[in-house]
Design a protein around this motif. Structure first.
Motif, PDB file in Angstrom:
ATOM      1  N   SER A 149     -42.261 -14.071-106.332  1.00 10.18           N
ATOM      2  CA  SER A 149     -41.211 -14.528-107.249  1.00 10.18           C
ATOM      3  C   SER A 149     -39.901 -14.531-106.464  1.00 10.18           C
ATOM      4  N   TRP A 150     -39.683 -15.591-105.711  1.00 10.85           N
ATOM      5  CA  TRP A 150     -38.597 -15.617-104.738  1.00 10.85           C
ATOM      6  C   TRP A 150     -37.231 -15.843-105.369  1.00 10.85           C
ATOM      7  N   ASN A 151     -37.192 -16.514-106.497  1.00  7.70           N
ATOM      8  CA  ASN A 151     -35.905 -16.845-107.103  1.00  7.70           C
ATOM      9  C   ASN A 151     -36.084 -16.980-108.609  1.00  7.70           C
ATOM     10  N   ASN A 152     -35.047 -17.437-109.288  1.00 12.66           N
ATOM     11  CA  ASN A 152     -35.097 -17.490-110.759  1.00 12.66           C
ATOM     12  C   ASN A 152     -36.010 -18.575-111.316  1.00 12.66           C
ATOM     13  N   PHE A 153     -36.632 -19.366-110.445  1.00 10.45           N
ATOM     14  CA  PHE A 153     -37.472 -20.472-110.931  1.00 10.45           C
ATOM     15  C   PHE A 153     -38.893 -20.334-110.448  1.00 10.45           C
ATOM     16  N   LYS A 154     -39.179 -19.238-109.733  1.00 10.49           N
ATOM     17  CA  LYS A 154     -40.547 -19.005-109.278  1.00 10.49           C
ATOM     18  C   LYS A 154     -40.922 -17.569-109.644  1.00 10.49           C
ATOM     19  N   GLY A 155     -41.500 -17.431-110.816  1.00 13.74           N
ATOM     20  CA  GLY A 155     -41.886 -16.104-111.290  1.00 13.74           C
ATOM     21  C   GLY A 155     -43.389 -15.950-111.340  1.00 13.74           C
ATOM     22  N   LEU A 156     -43.854 -15.150-112.273  1.00  7.63           N
ATOM     23  CA  LEU A 156     -45.286 -14.939-112.447  1.00  7.63           C
ATOM     24  C   LEU A 156     -45.920 -16.161-113.097  1.00  7.63           C
ATOM     25  N   ASP A 157     -47.201 -16.322-112.869  1.00 12.46           N
ATOM     26  CA  ASP A 157     -47.952 -17.337-113.583  1.00 12.46           C
ATOM     27  C   ASP A 157     -47.878 -17.026-115.083  1.00 12.46           C
ATOM     28  N   PRO A 158     -47.689 -18.035-115.923  1.00 12.69           N
ATOM     29  CA  PRO A 158     -47.592 -17.778-117.376  1.00 12.69           C
ATOM     30  C   PRO A 158     -48.786 -17.030-117.942  1.00 12.69           C
ATOM     31  N   ASN A 159     -49.947 -17.129-117.294  1.00 19.12           N
ATOM     32  CA  ASN A 159     -51.158 -16.442-117.775  1.00 19.12           C
ATOM     33  C   ASN A 159     -51.348 -15.070-117.145  1.00 19.12           C
ATOM     34  N   TYR A 160     -50.363 -14.585-116.401  1.00 18.43           N
ATOM     35  CA  TYR A 160     -50.488 -13.299-115.714  1.00 18.43           C
ATOM     36  C   TYR A 160     -50.697 -12.164-116.731  1.00 18.43           C
ATOM     37  N   THR A 161     -51.563 -11.224-116.403  1.00 16.73           N
ATOM     38  CA  THR A 161     -51.829 -10.092-117.291  1.00 16.73           C
ATOM     39  C   THR A 161     -50.782  -9.010-117.071  1.00 16.73           C
ATOM     40  N   THR A 162     -49.890  -8.856-118.029  1.00 18.48           N
ATOM     41  CA  THR A 162     -48.835  -7.849-117.959  1.00 18.48           C
ATOM     42  C   THR A 162     -49.317  -6.547-118.589  1.00 18.48           C
ATOM     43  N   TRP A 163     -48.494  -5.506-118.473  1.00 20.92           N
ATOM     44  CA  TRP A 163     -48.875  -4.235-119.088  1.00 20.92           C
ATOM     45  C   TRP A 163     -48.964  -4.351-120.612  1.00 20.92           C
ATOM     46  N   ILE A 164     -48.126  -5.199-121.212  1.00 21.04           N
ATOM     47  CA  ILE A 164     -48.189  -5.333-122.673  1.00 21.04           C
ATOM     48  C   ILE A 164     -49.479  -6.060-123.087  1.00 21.04           C
ATOM     49  N   ASP A 165     -49.980  -6.952-122.227  1.00 21.25           N
ATOM     50  CA  ASP A 165     -51.272  -7.601-122.490  1.00 21.25           C
ATOM     51  C   ASP A 165     -52.399  -6.579-122.459  1.00 21.25           C
ATOM     52  N   LEU A 166     -52.346  -5.691-121.468  1.00 17.44           N
ATOM     53  CA  LEU A 166     -53.388  -4.655-121.364  1.00 17.44           C
ATOM     54  C   LEU A 166     -53.340  -3.702-122.562  1.00 17.44           C
ATOM     55  N   MET A 167     -52.135  -3.382-122.997  1.00 15.41           N
ATOM     56  CA  MET A 167     -52.009  -2.488-124.149  1.00 15.41           C
ATOM     57  C   MET A 167     -52.571  -3.152-125.416  1.00 15.41           C
ATOM     58  N   GLN A 168     -52.338  -4.444-125.546  1.00 20.05           N
ATOM     59  CA  GLN A 168     -52.908  -5.180-126.681  1.00 20.05           C
ATOM     60  C   GLN A 168     -54.437  -5.161-126.611  1.00 20.05           C
ATOM     61  N   LYS A 169     -54.941  -5.369-125.412  1.00 16.62           N
ATOM     62  CA  LYS A 169     -56.395  -5.374-125.214  1.00 16.62           C
ATOM     63  C   LYS A 169     -57.014  -4.023-125.577  1.00 16.62           C
ATOM     64  N   HIS A 170     -56.232  -2.951-125.391  1.00  9.76           N
ATOM     65  CA  HIS A 170     -56.737  -1.602-125.673  1.00  9.76           C
ATOM     66  C   HIS A 170     -56.315  -1.092-127.054  1.00  9.76           C
ATOM     67  N   GLY A 171     -56.007  -1.998-127.975  1.00 14.36           N
ATOM     68  CA  GLY A 171     -55.839  -1.582-129.362  1.00 14.36           C
ATOM     69  C   GLY A 171     -54.421  -1.452-129.852  1.00 14.36           C
ATOM     70  N   TYR A 172     -53.446  -1.749-129.023  1.00  9.62           N
ATOM     71  CA  TYR A 172     -52.051  -1.685-129.475  1.00  9.62           C
ATOM     72  C   TYR A 172     -51.651  -2.972-130.193  1.00  9.62           C
ATOM     73  N   HIS A 173     -50.863  -2.816-131.247  1.00 11.65           N
ATOM     74  CA  HIS A 173     -50.220  -3.972-131.861  1.00 11.65           C
ATOM     75  C   HIS A 173     -48.974  -4.257-131.021  1.00 11.65           C
ATOM     76  N   THR A 174     -48.828  -5.470-130.516  1.00 15.97           N
ATOM     77  CA  THR A 174     -47.706  -5.779-129.626  1.00 15.97           C
ATOM     78  C   THR A 174     -46.760  -6.780-130.275  1.00 15.97           C
ATOM     79  N   GLN A 175     -45.484  -6.594-130.012  1.00 18.60           N
ATOM     80  CA  GLN A 175     -44.462  -7.460-130.568  1.00 18.60           C
ATOM     81  C   GLN A 175     -43.357  -7.653-129.528  1.00 18.60           C
ATOM     82  N   LYS A 176     -42.940  -8.903-129.286  1.00 13.93           N
ATOM     83  CA  LYS A 176     -41.894  -9.198-128.301  1.00 13.93           C
ATOM     84  C   LYS A 176     -40.791 -10.035-128.941  1.00 13.93           C
ATOM     85  N   TYR A 177     -39.546  -9.660-128.642  1.00 11.15           N
ATOM     86  CA  TYR A 177     -38.388 -10.433-129.096  1.00 11.15           C
ATOM     87  C   TYR A 177     -37.412 -10.595-127.934  1.00 11.15           C
TER      88      TYR A 177
END
Length: 496
Positions: free
Chosen positions: A61-89
């Motif tokens: 992620s070299w600059n403000n226009f090259k970040g993670l792949d939109p499908n990247y598994t983040t920690w909040i994704d893993l928490m959802q997978k393990h039973g957490y209700h997740t909410q982002k704003y």
């Protein structure tokens, strides 16, 4: 997670300049990290590191226009997978920032041999009156949504939840007086928030003569339009307005804490407050971030909740990549071993050692790196105990910097040549973590390739478009000179 919050404001003496009641509440009932850092002092790369647990050269992620792949598994994704209700704003900003084409071209062309102002001159703007609270309305709306979700939804779900709120404050605003295309440079607040600032406590930073500045600092100060004359009042006002914006940010944190308290959830919820990077606010003759100086790279990190040590100050050096394994540790989810970060639970929690799932002790150093705009070299920081070592580019074409933060907290004296043994030791350590000359060469090649693609797509419109980006005020004086400088750069050996 807010944007551009100087972490030094969360502890003495920085916290004497502005009233931050909810940050103080978190300190009283939780733990504050005194040495927490961003892994890249700019919006998208720093969040990419936070969401992935990986250093910037690993996410690329070299600059403000090259970040993670939109499908990247983040920690909040893993928490959802393990039973957490997740909410982002609010602001996520880790796949690609919504930044201008000018920003992209400025990042790609940073190795070109020219100096062009890319930003509007930093200024202040006072709006409203002493009762005007909601200056950053969009942030308040997202905070309202998050607080409402806590009150109406979180109280009624049986599964554990994780709520993420991303704020834009206290990031400076676009500067309309110089045209929308000319940068984000206005520190905007109201008299209500300005009253939270103690003007007498505001420190006016010392500036070396421009001729004595490190070459990368000079480039940054010039491109940020900060090499002109500034009065002490201008500098103090910029800093005061910035602190007032931090006070408004603190109030949004307070709205979330109040919602948790009112619903009875606070006593069984862990709350974390941090930021993507800091704000120079005219330290080192610069505003914005994109620097390894403390004001830009030092972020807030406060944690409170069940099992978290109370009224505890930690001096360990930590960074945003540590958020990923920490969140998984809190949720008792196995922590992957390939992460750059380390769980902070062993430092934070009142729990037995065998209760911590990761079992990895945090090293005594952190790494931060920068490859974006307003800096004409890839930059690498190794922070350990009292030392901050900053290396550039290939390690020999740009002089390194070494600061003893215990003796020189304002980072005014580069002692790299005065302490060659320390410089050599830290450079060797840095190279054992990251082959930084190789990464610099890779980014240099990437920048050139991206610029060529952009240039080819413009066809006959290239000369007109590039002349009218944010640097137009300088470029249009001698357009042929600057086009020729770019052509010379394009013809140079990419692997140099």
């Amino acid at each position: 997670m807010c944007d551009a919050f100087d972490g030094r404001l969360t502890f003495y003496p920085g916290n004497q300049t502005v009233i931050l009641p909810f940050i103080n509440l978190m300190k009283k009932y939780g733990t504050v990290f005194l040495n927490a850092y961003t892994n890249s002092p700019i919006c998208c790369p720093s969040r990419a590191a936070m969401w992935s647990g990986l250093f910037t050269h690993l996410t690329e992620s070299w600059n403000n226009f090259k970040g993670l792949d939109p499908n990247y598994t983040t920690w909040i994704d893993l928490m959802q997978k393990h039973g957490y209700h997740t909410q982002k704003y609010g602001k996520l900003d880790y796949t690609s920032g919504h930044h201008s084409m000018s920003n992209r071209v400025e990042a790609w062309t940073r190795d070109v041999d020219f100096l062009l102002r890319q930003e509007g001159r930093p200024m202040v703007n006072l709006t409203g009156n002493k009762t005007f609270v909601r200056v950053m309305e969009k942030d308040w709306q997202n905070t309202d949504k998050a607080a409402s979700w806590i009150r109406k939804e979180a109280t009624n779900i049986s599964q554990p939840f994780v709520l993420y709120l991303g704020l834009n404050l206290p990031h400076p605003y676009p500067s309309p007086s110089t045209g929308e295309n000319f940068g984000s440079s206005t520190f905007l607040t109201s008299p209500y928030w300005l009253e939270k600032v103690t003007y007498e406590a505001i420190k006016i930073p010392k500036w070396p003569p421009l001729s004595d500045m490190h070459p990368v600092d000079y480039y940054s100060a010039y491109t940020k339009n900060c090499t002109g004359q500034f009065t002490r009042k201008e500098i103090r006002d910029i800093r005061a307005f910035y602190y007032a914006m931090c006070a408004e940010t603190d109030a949004m944190l307070g709205e979330i804490i109040s919602a948790l308290s009112d619903t009875g959830l606070l006593k069984r919820t862990i709350v974390i407050f941090t930021a993507d990077h800091g704000e120079l606010a005219m330290e080192h003759q610069q505003f914005y971030k994109m620097s390894m100086y403390e004001a830009s790279s030092h972020v807030p990190l406060l944690v409170m909740g069940p099992s978290i040590k109370v009224n505890h100050h930690l001096s360990n050096v930590v960074s945003l990549v540590d958020i990923y394994p920490t969140m998984l540790d809190i949720a008792r989810i196995p922590v992957p071993q390939n992460l750059s970060g380390y769980s902070l639970i062993p430092l934070l929690a009142e729990m037995e050692e065998d209760e911590v799932s990761s079992g990895r002790l945090h090293p005594t150093w952190i790494l931060s790196e920068f490859h974006g705009c307003n800096v004409n070299s890839s930059t690498y920081m190794l922070r350990t105990d009292k030392w901050k070592y900053i290396a550039y580019s290939d390690g020999h074409s740009v002089p390194p910097q070494l600061f003893d933060l215990s003796a020189d907290p304002d980072e005014l004296t580069n002692i790299a040549t005065a302490f060659p043994e320390v410089t050599h030791f830290l450079d060797k350590k840095l190279r054992s973590i990251i082959n930084y000359p190789r990464v610099s060469a890779f980014v240099h090649k990437y920048n050139k390739e991206q610029f060529i693609i952009w240039k080819q797509n413009l066809g006959q419109n290239y000369s007109s478009v590039i002349a009218n980006l944010r640097w137009h005020q300088d470029w249009l004086k001698e357009p042929r000179k600057y086009e020729n400088a770019i052509n010379r750069w394009l013809q140079m050996n990419t692997n140099e």
